[in-house]
Design a protein around this motif. Structure first.
Motif, PDB file in Angstrom:
ATOM      1  N   MET A  45      55.992  35.356  34.660  1.00  0.00           N
ATOM      2  CA  MET A  45      54.781  36.101  34.329  1.00  0.00           C
ATOM      3  C   MET A  45      53.743  35.209  33.664  1.00  0.00           C
ATOM      4  SD  MET A  45      55.957  39.906  33.089  1.00  0.00           S
ATOM      5  CE  MET A  45      54.233  40.374  32.815  1.00  0.00           C
ATOM      6  N   CYS A  46      54.186  34.273  32.834  1.00  0.00           N
ATOM      7  CA  CYS A  46      53.244  33.324  32.233  1.00  0.00           C
ATOM      8  C   CYS A  46      52.574  32.470  33.310  1.00  0.00           C
ATOM      9  CB  CYS A  46      53.961  32.441  31.226  1.00  0.00           C
ATOM     10  SG  CYS A  46      54.504  33.304  29.724  1.00  0.00           S
ATOM     11  N   ALA A  47      53.374  32.040  34.299  1.00  0.00           N
ATOM     12  CA  ALA A  47      52.803  31.269  35.401  1.00  0.00           C
ATOM     13  C   ALA A  47      51.852  32.126  36.236  1.00  0.00           C
ATOM     14  CB  ALA A  47      53.912  30.709  36.288  1.00  0.00           C
ATOM     15  N   LEU A  48      52.212  33.391  36.455  1.00  0.00           N
ATOM     16  CA  LEU A  48      51.349  34.284  37.224  1.00  0.00           C
ATOM     17  C   LEU A  48      50.061  34.605  36.471  1.00  0.00           C
ATOM     18  CD1 LEU A  48      54.051  36.713  38.638  1.00  0.00           C
ATOM     19  CD2 LEU A  48      52.703  35.067  39.940  1.00  0.00           C
ATOM     20  N   TYR A  49      50.114  34.605  35.157  1.00  0.00           N
ATOM     21  CA  TYR A  49      48.896  34.798  34.364  1.00  0.00           C
ATOM     22  C   TYR A  49      47.909  33.673  34.636  1.00  0.00           C
ATOM     23  CZ  TYR A  49      45.927  35.761  30.313  1.00  0.00           C
ATOM     24  OH  TYR A  49      44.853  36.042  29.501  1.00  0.00           O
ATOM     25  N   GLU A  50      48.411  32.458  34.709  1.00  0.00           N
ATOM     26  CA  GLU A  50      47.537  31.320  35.014  1.00  0.00           C
ATOM     27  C   GLU A  50      46.983  31.435  36.434  1.00  0.00           C
ATOM     28  OE1 GLU A  50      46.630  29.175  32.778  1.00  0.00           O
ATOM     29  OE2 GLU A  50      47.959  30.046  31.263  1.00  0.00           O
ATOM     30  N   VAL A  51      47.818  31.896  37.357  1.00  0.00           N
ATOM     31  CA  VAL A  51      47.337  32.104  38.727  1.00  0.00           C
ATOM     32  C   VAL A  51      46.239  33.158  38.742  1.00  0.00           C
ATOM     33  CG1 VAL A  51      47.999  32.901  41.028  1.00  0.00           C
ATOM     34  CG2 VAL A  51      49.523  31.393  39.754  1.00  0.00           C
ATOM     35  N   GLY A  52      46.406  34.220  37.952  1.00  0.00           N
ATOM     36  CA  GLY A  52      45.386  35.254  37.876  1.00  0.00           C
ATOM     37  C   GLY A  52      44.063  34.728  37.344  1.00  0.00           C
ATOM     38  N   ILE A  53      44.118  33.843  36.354  1.00  0.00           N
ATOM     39  CA  ILE A  53      42.887  33.245  35.821  1.00  0.00           C
ATOM     40  C   ILE A  53      42.178  32.435  36.901  1.00  0.00           C
ATOM     41  CG2 ILE A  53      41.964  31.602  34.156  1.00  0.00           C
ATOM     42  CD1 ILE A  53      44.155  32.409  32.230  1.00  0.00           C
ATOM     43  N   LEU A  54      42.938  31.617  37.633  1.00  0.00           N
ATOM     44  CA  LEU A  54      42.338  30.802  38.690  1.00  0.00           C
ATOM     45  C   LEU A  54      41.748  31.678  39.793  1.00  0.00           C
ATOM     46  CD1 LEU A  54      45.045  27.986  38.999  1.00  0.00           C
ATOM     47  CD2 LEU A  54      42.827  27.860  37.848  1.00  0.00           C
ATOM     48  N   ALA A  55      42.474  32.736  40.171  1.00  0.00           N
ATOM     49  CA  ALA A  55      41.968  33.622  41.230  1.00  0.00           C
ATOM     50  C   ALA A  55      40.716  34.361  40.776  1.00  0.00           C
ATOM     51  CB  ALA A  55      43.056  34.617  41.634  1.00  0.00           C
ATOM     52  N   ALA A  56      40.701  34.815  39.522  1.00  0.00           N
ATOM     53  CA  ALA A  56      39.523  35.500  39.002  1.00  0.00           C
ATOM     54  C   ALA A  56      38.328  34.560  38.937  1.00  0.00           C
ATOM     55  CB  ALA A  56      39.821  36.079  37.619  1.00  0.00           C
ATOM     56  N   ARG A  57      38.567  33.322  38.523  1.00  0.00           N
ATOM     57  CA  ARG A  57      37.477  32.351  38.437  1.00  0.00           C
ATOM     58  C   ARG A  57      36.939  32.023  39.830  1.00  0.00           C
ATOM     59  NH1 ARG A  57      36.176  29.377  34.218  1.00  0.00           N
ATOM     60  NH2 ARG A  57      38.182  29.788  33.210  1.00  0.00           N
ATOM     61  N   TRP A  58      37.795  32.086  40.831  1.00  0.00           N
ATOM     62  CA  TRP A  58      37.382  31.759  42.193  1.00  0.00           C
ATOM     63  C   TRP A  58      36.611  32.910  42.843  1.00  0.00           C
ATOM     64  CZ3 TRP A  58      39.913  33.357  47.049  1.00  0.00           C
ATOM     65  CH2 TRP A  58      39.349  32.745  48.162  1.00  0.00           C
ATOM     66  N   LEU A  59      37.013  34.157  42.541  1.00  0.00           N
ATOM     67  CA  LEU A  59      36.424  35.311  43.205  1.00  0.00           C
ATOM     68  C   LEU A  59      35.182  35.853  42.510  1.00  0.00           C
ATOM     69  CD1 LEU A  59      39.607  37.317  44.240  1.00  0.00           C
ATOM     70  CD2 LEU A  59      38.030  36.125  45.748  1.00  0.00           C
ATOM     71  N   VAL A  60      35.212  35.920  41.188  1.00  0.00           N
ATOM     72  CA  VAL A  60      34.131  36.597  40.475  1.00  0.00           C
ATOM     73  C   VAL A  60      32.778  35.940  40.695  1.00  0.00           C
ATOM     74  CG1 VAL A  60      33.263  37.224  38.197  1.00  0.00           C
ATOM     75  CG2 VAL A  60      35.662  37.605  38.764  1.00  0.00           C
ATOM     76  N   PRO A  61      32.629  34.609  40.583  1.00  0.00           N
ATOM     77  CA  PRO A  61      31.308  34.017  40.822  1.00  0.00           C
ATOM     78  C   PRO A  61      30.786  34.280  42.224  1.00  0.00           C
ATOM     79  CG  PRO A  61      32.738  32.456  39.715  1.00  0.00           C
ATOM     80  CD  PRO A  61      33.595  33.602  40.150  1.00  0.00           C
ATOM     81  N   GLN A  62      31.671  34.388  43.208  1.00  0.00           N
ATOM     82  CA  GLN A  62      31.241  34.610  44.574  1.00  0.00           C
ATOM     83  C   GLN A  62      30.758  36.029  44.796  1.00  0.00           C
ATOM     84  OE1 GLN A  62      34.332  33.554  47.290  1.00  0.00           O
ATOM     85  NE2 GLN A  62      34.194  31.380  46.874  1.00  0.00           N
ATOM     86  N   THR A  63      31.211  36.954  43.969  1.00  0.00           N
ATOM     87  CA  THR A  63      30.870  38.352  44.192  1.00  0.00           C
ATOM     88  C   THR A  63      29.829  38.866  43.219  1.00  0.00           C
ATOM     89  OG1 THR A  63      32.653  39.083  42.736  1.00  0.00           O
ATOM     90  CG2 THR A  63      33.175  38.823  45.071  1.00  0.00           C
ATOM     91  N   ALA A  64      29.518  38.070  42.172  1.00  0.00           N
ATOM     92  CA  ALA A  64      28.627  38.581  41.142  1.00  0.00           C
ATOM     93  C   ALA A  64      27.217  38.808  41.651  1.00  0.00           C
ATOM     94  CB  ALA A  64      28.595  37.619  39.957  1.00  0.00           C
TER      95      ALA A  64
END
Length: 258
Positions: free
Chosen positions: A230-249
């Protein structure tokens, strides 16, 4: 025909509501029909499925160790219950597709582009969590529990209790592996930002270990084997959010036609 005191907007909304209810009923019937079809195919193999599910425990028991049936009807109901949950997991993509087909006409084009990848990722991560629990967690947990059993105590687990235990483990790990999807959705909704997720990493790790201690059996092995991924998946979630949010904002979207 509308009455002199009726609201034209209400008169127009009534047929649309009926159409939505009819569509909802159709999607529910299709989903249930698919689930029943898969269940009918799997049901004859219920005993074999249970034998495969019991393999991680039987492999760790001493020679001659076995599962037992405390209740009279357990040998019948346990495989049937397992077959139902197996059918539910297999038909999950079909059920989610029916839900998607119902809500998709009311989504913006940008939301449609994001929803399908998130849906596929959620299903894949859930399956990955269940597989991780079956192939890695259960053998480690049962190996630990059999080694710490007091001398003279023979582990003879009831087949229904074992099934319930394993299903809880599957659900716990499957749901916990959805963490990256949950973080991405929260970021897309504007509840958090990737920077806030990064800054809250320490609190998140503490929360993850607390959750792992609550939803797993009371042994350190299963807790660590849930908390670390889950700690590793939390880091994956941060990377995915950083990748998606700027593209959709800054994207503009148009509402689909009714």
């Amino acid at each position: 025909m509308s009455t002199p005191h009726s609201d034209p907007a209400d008169d127009a909304a009534t047929p649309r509501l009926l159409d939505h209810l009819i569509e909802l009923r159709s999607r529910l019937l299709r989903g249930v029909a698919g689930l029943i079809a898969v269940l009918l195919v799997i049901l004859p193999f219920g005993n074999k499925l249970y034998a495969a599910l019991a393999a991680p425990l039987l492999a760790k028991l001493p020679p001659g160790g076995q599962l037992i049936a405390v209740e009279v009807a357990s040998p019948f109901f346990a495989p049937v219950k397992l077959a139902f949950f197996a059918a539910l997991m297999i038909s999950m993509p079909w059920l989610l597709y029916q839900a998607w087909a119902f809500v998709a006409p009311g989504l913006y084009q940008r939301e449609k582009r994001l929803a399908m990848p998130l849906l596929v990722s959620a299903v894949t991560l859930f399956y990955a969590g269940c597989a991780f629990a079956f192939f890695l967690v259960l053998p480690a947990v049962f190996g630990f529990l059999t080694k710490i059993a007091p001398e003279g105590v023979a582990m003879m687990t009831d087949i229904t209790a074992y099934l319930d235990f394993v299903l809880v483990i599957f659900f716990a790990f499957g749901a916990s592996f959805e963490l990256p999807v949950a973080l991405v959705i929260a970021a897309l909704l504007g509840w958090v930002t990737p920077d806030q997720l990064k800054e809250s990493r320490g609190y998140a790790v503490v929360g993850i270990f607390i959750v792992a201690a609550v939803i797993t059996p009371p042994d350190v092995v299963s807790q660590l084997m849930l908390a670390i991924p889950m700690c590793a998946l939390y880091e994956v979630g941060i990377l995915a959010a950083r990748w998606l949010v700027p593209q959709t904002a800054d994207e503009s979207s148009t509402k689909p036609r009714a």
